[in-house]
Design a protein around this motif. Sequence first.
Motif, PDB file in Angstrom:
ATOM      1  N   PRO A  53       0.810  -1.228   0.000  1.00 26.17           N
ATOM      2  CA  PRO A  53       0.000   0.000   0.000  1.00 26.17           C
ATOM      3  C   PRO A  53       0.841   1.275   0.000  1.00 26.17           C
ATOM      4  O   PRO A  53       0.333   2.322   0.386  1.00 26.17           O
ATOM      5  CB  PRO A  53      -0.771  -0.133   1.317  1.00 26.17           C
ATOM      6  N   ASN A  54       2.097   1.184  -0.425  1.00 26.54           N
ATOM      7  CA  ASN A  54       2.972   2.352  -0.348  1.00 26.54           C
ATOM      8  C   ASN A  54       2.879   3.209  -1.607  1.00 26.54           C
ATOM      9  O   ASN A  54       2.613   2.708  -2.697  1.00 26.54           O
ATOM     10  CB  ASN A  54       4.412   1.910  -0.122  1.00 26.54           C
ATOM     11  N   VAL A  55       3.147   4.490  -1.410  1.00 26.96           N
ATOM     12  CA  VAL A  55       3.080   5.475  -2.484  1.00 26.96           C
ATOM     13  C   VAL A  55       4.451   6.148  -2.554  1.00 26.96           C
ATOM     14  O   VAL A  55       5.013   6.487  -1.511  1.00 26.96           O
ATOM     15  CB  VAL A  55       1.973   6.510  -2.169  1.00 26.96           C
ATOM     16  N   PRO A  56       5.007   6.343  -3.750  1.00 28.10           N
ATOM     17  CA  PRO A  56       6.304   7.032  -3.833  1.00 28.10           C
ATOM     18  C   PRO A  56       6.203   8.445  -3.266  1.00 28.10           C
ATOM     19  O   PRO A  56       5.115   9.025  -3.238  1.00 28.10           O
ATOM     20  CB  PRO A  56       6.592   7.080  -5.347  1.00 28.10           C
ATOM     21  N   PRO A  57       7.331   9.018  -2.834  1.00 29.34           N
ATOM     22  CA  PRO A  57       7.291  10.377  -2.266  1.00 29.34           C
ATOM     23  C   PRO A  57       6.889  11.404  -3.329  1.00 29.34           C
ATOM     24  O   PRO A  57       7.013  11.148  -4.523  1.00 29.34           O
ATOM     25  CB  PRO A  57       8.739  10.601  -1.810  1.00 29.34           C
ATOM     26  N   PRO A  58       6.416  12.580  -2.877  1.00 30.26           N
ATOM     27  CA  PRO A  58       6.035  13.634  -3.822  1.00 30.26           C
ATOM     28  C   PRO A  58       7.189  13.986  -4.762  1.00 30.26           C
ATOM     29  O   PRO A  58       8.353  13.840  -4.416  1.00 30.26           O
ATOM     30  CB  PRO A  58       5.701  14.813  -2.915  1.00 30.26           C
ATOM     31  N   VAL A  59       6.843  14.473  -5.952  1.00 27.86           N
ATOM     32  CA  VAL A  59       7.836  14.754  -6.991  1.00 27.86           C
ATOM     33  C   VAL A  59       8.731  15.936  -6.615  1.00 27.86           C
ATOM     34  O   VAL A  59       9.953  15.881  -6.806  1.00 27.86           O
ATOM     35  CB  VAL A  59       7.110  15.013  -8.327  1.00 27.86           C
ATOM     36  N   HIS A  60       8.148  17.005  -6.073  1.00 27.13           N
ATOM     37  CA  HIS A  60       8.907  18.217  -5.704  1.00 27.13           C
ATOM     38  C   HIS A  60       9.822  18.666  -6.828  1.00 27.13           C
ATOM     39  O   HIS A  60      11.049  18.739  -6.651  1.00 27.13           O
ATOM     40  CB  HIS A  60       9.758  17.968  -4.449  1.00 27.13           C
ATOM     41  N   ARG A  61       9.281  18.961  -7.973  1.00 27.54           N
ATOM     42  CA  ARG A  61      10.119  19.406  -9.086  1.00 27.54           C
ATOM     43  C   ARG A  61       9.396  20.545  -9.781  1.00 27.54           C
ATOM     44  O   ARG A  61       8.178  20.530  -9.910  1.00 27.54           O
ATOM     45  CB  ARG A  61      10.365  18.226 -10.044  1.00 27.54           C
ATOM     46  N   SER A  62      10.154  21.541 -10.241  1.00 23.68           N
ATOM     47  CA  SER A  62       9.513  22.742 -10.787  1.00 23.68           C
ATOM     48  C   SER A  62       9.608  22.790 -12.312  1.00 23.68           C
ATOM     49  O   SER A  62       9.292  23.795 -12.918  1.00 23.68           O
ATOM     50  CB  SER A  62      10.169  23.990 -10.186  1.00 23.68           C
ATOM     51  N   TYR A  63      10.082  21.702 -12.940  1.00 23.43           N
ATOM     52  CA  TYR A  63      10.235  21.717 -14.407  1.00 23.43           C
ATOM     53  C   TYR A  63       9.868  20.340 -14.952  1.00 23.43           C
ATOM     54  O   TYR A  63       9.928  19.341 -14.225  1.00 23.43           O
ATOM     55  CB  TYR A  63      11.690  22.058 -14.766  1.00 23.43           C
ATOM     56  N   PRO A  64       9.470  20.260 -16.226  1.00 27.18           N
ATOM     57  CA  PRO A  64       9.176  18.954 -16.816  1.00 27.18           C
ATOM     58  C   PRO A  64      10.463  18.189 -17.092  1.00 27.18           C
ATOM     59  O   PRO A  64      11.453  18.784 -17.533  1.00 27.18           O
ATOM     60  CB  PRO A  64       8.455  19.318 -18.116  1.00 27.18           C
ATOM     61  N   ALA A  65      10.456  16.892 -16.807  1.00 26.02           N
ATOM     62  CA  ALA A  65      11.669  16.085 -16.981  1.00 26.02           C
ATOM     63  C   ALA A  65      11.365  14.865 -17.828  1.00 26.02           C
ATOM     64  O   ALA A  65      10.208  14.542 -18.102  1.00 26.02           O
ATOM     65  CB  ALA A  65      12.200  15.656 -15.615  1.00 26.02           C
ATOM     66  N   LYS A  66      12.448  14.194 -18.234  1.00 23.35           N
ATOM     67  CA  LYS A  66      12.283  12.873 -18.828  1.00 23.35           C
ATOM     68  C   LYS A  66      12.371  11.871 -17.683  1.00 23.35           C
ATOM     69  O   LYS A  66      13.343  11.854 -16.928  1.00 23.35           O
ATOM     70  CB  LYS A  66      13.393  12.623 -19.843  1.00 23.35           C
ATOM     71  N   VAL A  67      11.326  11.052 -17.541  1.00 24.63           N
ATOM     72  CA  VAL A  67      11.268  10.093 -16.430  1.00 24.63           C
ATOM     73  C   VAL A  67      11.261   8.682 -17.006  1.00 24.63           C
ATOM     74  O   VAL A  67      10.430   8.350 -17.855  1.00 24.63           O
ATOM     75  CB  VAL A  67      10.005  10.317 -15.572  1.00 24.63           C
ATOM     76  N   ILE A  68      12.220   7.872 -16.568  1.00 23.87           N
ATOM     77  CA  ILE A  68      12.316   6.500 -17.065  1.00 23.87           C
ATOM     78  C   ILE A  68      11.596   5.560 -16.097  1.00 23.87           C
ATOM     79  O   ILE A  68      11.861   5.564 -14.890  1.00 23.87           O
ATOM     80  CB  ILE A  68      13.792   6.085 -17.214  1.00 23.87           C
TER      81      ILE A  68
END
Length: 495
Positions: A53-68
């Motif tokens: 039931p775990n959720v990854p931590p918040p993104v906390h990013r101010s720009y669009p990125a490439k996420v793999i």
Amino acid sequence: MMPIVRTLLLSVVVALAPLSLVAIAAAGEAAVLHGDLGPPMGEPIHAQLTSPPNVPPPVHRSYPAKVIVDLEVREVEKEISEGVRYTFWTFGGTVPGSFIRIRQGDTVEFHLKNHPDSKMPHNIDLHGVTGPGGGAASSFTAPGHESQFSFKALNQGVYVYHCATAPVGMHVANGMYGLILVEPPEGLPPVDHEYYVMQGDFYTVGKYREKGTQPFDMQRAIDERPTYVLFNGSEGSLIGDKALKAKVGETVRLYVGNGGPNLVSSFHVIGAIFDKVWFEGGTHFQENVQTTLIPAGGAAIMEFHSVVPGSYVLVDHALFRAFNKGALGILKVDGPENKAIYSGKEVDSVYLGDKAASNQRSVAAAASAAAKGQLTREEQQRAGETLFAGTCSVCHQPNGEGLEGVFPPLAKSDFLMADLKRAITIVLNGLTGPVTVNGKSFNSVMPPMSQLNDDEVANILTYVKNAWGNQDAQVSAAEVAEIRKTTKRPAGAAH
Ligand SMILES: [Cu+2]
């Protein structure tokens, strides 16, 4: 002065979303689409995936990125209920699959691997993708292979992903679904706990809780008659040590999806009111909600704060699913009482039945001993005690003494001890009309306990016949089966 003005402006712009997003996008170079925040910036990022039931931590990013995103399909045999094995098809080894968390405007490079031991090809359709099939056509992956495709997450929200390989319903029924959260650019407000829960319906050849390895039943799936309706892929996945946890005063955010394949969920937490529900996983929230509808292939976000300690029960409020098919989980809130808000003592068994007894292991131990033909009386008694607590004790009371004039006693009951076949018949078929127990008369109704299988009836009766000063022999499942054969069962009875 300038930076402050700019910050102010930006927050105004963000507050005016989504119109403003078009404005931002239009200002960018090649970006013209709604929700397109421009080309990916910075170094590529490897998404951190989590198991329910775990959720990854918040993104906390101010720009669009490439996420793999690296996700591996695995076909795994696991427990679906105590002593019941089922072969699940999974994204990442769990049901539901790994939770994916990104930011709106991110470009996702998706790598779907299919483990070499898999028997089936699989693919993925992400509802957060804009494009035909949601990625399905680009991600068809044979066992031992990997495929890759990319998409830009244009819309914020929480989205279901699932396998879409034919027969699609079967792949989904075997557990091939999960959630992807696309955060708005400014992120979500912080909370104390975030949890990941997903409902699904399951179709086995054997009946509910029938022990052993259970194959998938295609006809039941077509008929939409599930054997199990579950949170997070197994009965007990959110119970006992695995209950969700919070403390008094904390805020809890649930990401709840419904994989289906067939049923819609009337999702409810017994004893809690959702402060906010982002229904259908969308941008707007409703406030002060009791029960929220989650369609098959849909999701919702809900938040509430805990005030009073105790066990809060997650259910599909289509209640036979909760109490007779497994759609039940617990949020355990610890902390000081608040008598001004709620006076009561906590009695888990009112709602939880046999799941309140943390020791379901005794039931599993008895089942595996029975399978080996080595079931002892002690094992039966221990399993029977757990089952009695959840099934019979509401009426006959935990100490077996019954209730004067309403429920006859089982402790030292002459009626019970006189005739085993009659006792079995009563449990299987119920009892109505006048009876005399230990010289006292009762004239009431006991409903048939048709949810119990032969092993369970044998274990309960072995317990009852050897508890509270009673003393007798073991009762075997064969003796129960013998009587079940000779009694007329109404059509549709569970066992
Ligand atoms: Cu599949």
